[in-house]
Design a protein around this motif. Structure first.
Motif, short mmCIF file in Angstrom:
data_model
loop_
_atom_site.label_atom_id
_atom_site.label_comp_id
_atom_site.label_asym_id
_atom_site.label_seq_id
_atom_site.Cartn_x
_atom_site.Cartn_y
_atom_site.Cartn_z
N LEU A 107 -12.57 36.38 46.41
CA LEU A 107 -11.52 35.04 46.36
C LEU A 107 -12.20 33.86 45.83
O LEU A 107 -13.41 33.78 45.88
N ARG A 108 -11.25 33.18 44.96
CA ARG A 108 -11.58 32.06 44.34
C ARG A 108 -11.99 30.99 45.35
O ARG A 108 -11.47 30.91 46.57
N ASP A 109 -13.10 30.23 45.08
CA ASP A 109 -13.45 29.37 46.29
C ASP A 109 -12.30 28.07 46.29
O ASP A 109 -11.37 27.90 45.63
N GLN B 123 -7.83 38.14 53.58
CA GLN B 123 -7.74 36.57 53.52
C GLN B 123 -7.25 36.35 52.17
O GLN B 123 -7.08 37.14 51.16
N THR B 124 -6.79 34.93 51.96
CA THR B 124 -5.97 34.41 51.00
C THR B 124 -6.51 33.17 50.68
O THR B 124 -6.79 32.48 51.70
N VAL B 125 -6.22 32.59 49.63
CA VAL B 125 -6.47 31.12 49.23
C VAL B 125 -5.19 30.61 48.65
O VAL B 125 -4.61 31.16 47.60
N VAL B 126 -4.48 29.61 49.31
CA VAL B 126 -3.45 29.04 48.87
C VAL B 126 -3.43 27.65 48.80
O VAL B 126 -4.31 27.00 49.57
N PRO B 127 -2.57 26.93 48.34
CA PRO B 127 -2.47 25.26 48.56
C PRO B 127 -1.98 25.03 50.04
O PRO B 127 -1.32 25.77 50.53
N ALA B 128 -2.55 24.03 50.53
CA ALA B 128 -2.20 23.54 52.06
C ALA B 128 -0.75 23.23 51.95
O ALA B 128 -0.05 23.40 53.13
N TYR C 174 -6.31 34.52 41.38
CA TYR C 174 -6.91 34.03 42.59
C TYR C 174 -8.15 34.75 43.10
O TYR C 174 -8.70 34.23 44.24
N ALA C 175 -8.50 35.74 42.20
CA ALA C 175 -9.72 36.61 42.82
C ALA C 175 -10.05 37.31 41.59
O ALA C 175 -9.50 37.29 40.58
#
Length: 370
Positions: free
Chosen positions: A28-30, A143-148, A122-123
């Motif tokens: 995943l991206r930081d 897991q994932t990374v998204v805007p808050a 995103y990855a």
């Protein structure tokens, strides 16, 4: 590693509509400014995932699908003040930017920039190639990374399973009835297609006070569940459907019809089963080449309203507290809609079942898939 992609997770990766998705290791991206990293605790398998996986809807590949999810925040980026590690959150597949023309009109579900993140990787996969998040979320992963801004905190008394379904099926189906079409008490309502969204629409019609709710599906096994959730009648989807619906509405047709399939045929059928002056609402997502035809004369003569529906016209900040109250008070039965459980490797089987018109919602727990 210092390339900006440090966290390794298992994810179900779509590489081609002609090939089954497989579990792979991705990075995943930081987490950046305004972002959060979320552990996926439960994610539903939605019909939109089927459309993306089979190429009916366009998706940049390779991709990790999944968008209906509840998870736990494990990391926050700078500038995030409303969420912290350990918070459970519902993930939104349309992230309102707050400043575009649609957001300014109080229509965050139509946000001009809401899907932009889905066009950005995103990855990275094991070969270092970019991976894209399906419908901006990418929840078929540990897991994932998204805007808050794409996350809404879940109250302690709302279960993770219920919260996951609020990520798409419930808010779309109930919202189509109560917000997009604004069904009025005492109305007759037709719901075509009894998947997760369709059965949510049935519940929405009950909440709205409809007194004649007609559910239509090709699978008669769904009749008892539709009745449990509020339908007064079940009609099989066949050559006699229109005649049966007319008979149940004094030969007039329904006040409100909801197509939860999204094909030209079902949209046309829903329109044809709506009374003069009634409203037909398209909730299902169809293909861009699936054309629906209307004659100029019938548009005039029937004076019906045809309306599209995106995400149940959801304004998460305003609407989700109301959905939480519905769950607390027993007005929404979400547990009844979960007909299967599994892990990432079970998603393909769930999509096959869905394609055959079976099952309602499979809930997947991604963690520990290897």
């Amino acid at each position: 590693m210092t390339d900006g992609y440090q966290v390794e997770v298992d994810a179900l990766v779509l590489r081609s509509p002609d090939q089954p998705m497989e579990v792979e290791r991705i990075r995943l991206r930081d987490v950046g400014e305004g972002d959060i990293r979320v552990r996926i605790d439960a994610t539903g398998v939605c019909h939109s995932d089927l459309s993306l996986a089979r190429g009916v809807l366009a998706q940049q590949l390779p991709a990790v699908l999944g968008h209906e999810a509840c998870g736990t925040v494990v990391e926050t980026g700078s500038g995030v003040t409303d969420l912290r590690e350990g918070d459970r959150v519902i993930l939104l597949w349309i992230t309102p930017c707050g400043h575009c023309v649609s957001c300014a009109r109080d229509e965050p579900h139509l946000c001009v920039n809401g899907s932009a993140r889905g066009a950005e990787p995103y990855a990275l996969d094991s070969a270092g190639e970019p991976v894209y998040p399906g419908l901006t979320v990418g929840s078929f992963a540990e897991q994932t990374v998204v805007p808050a801004a794409a996350a809404v905190k879940v109250p302690d008394d709302i279960s993770t399973a219920d919260a996951a379904l609020l990520g798409c099926a419930i808010t779309t189906g109930v919202g189509a009835v109560t917000k997009t079409a604004a069904v009025t008490p005492g109305s007759s309502v037709l719901v075509v297609g009894l998947g997760g969204v369709g059965l949510a629409a049935v519940q929405g019609a009950r909440l709205a006070g409809a007194t004649n709710i007609i559910a239509v599906d090709r699978n008669p096994d769904k009749a008892s569940l539709a009745a449990r959730l509020g339908a007064h009648h079940f009609v099989p989807a066949d050559d006699e459907t229109k005649k049966a619906v007319r008979a149940l509405t004094g030969k007039q047709g329904v006040d409100f019809a909801f197509d939860c399939v999204g094909s030209a045929r079902t949209i046309r059928d829903a329109w044809g089963m709506t009374r003069r002056g009634g409203t037909a609402c398209v909730v299902g997502i169809g293909g861009k080449d699936d054309q629906v035809g209307f004659s100029a004369l019938e548009l005039f003569h029937f004076a019906r309203t045809l309306v599209g529906c995106v995400a149940g016209s959801l304004n998460a900040e305003q609407d989700l507290p109301r959905y939480f109250d519905h769950i607390r008070d027993g007005r929404l039965d979400l547990a009844a809609m979960v007909t299967g459980h599994g892990k990432l490797s079970d998603v393909e089987a769930a999509l096959t079942e869905m394609s055959a018109g079976k099952g309602i919602r499979t809930l997947v727990v991604p963690e520990g898939t290897r």
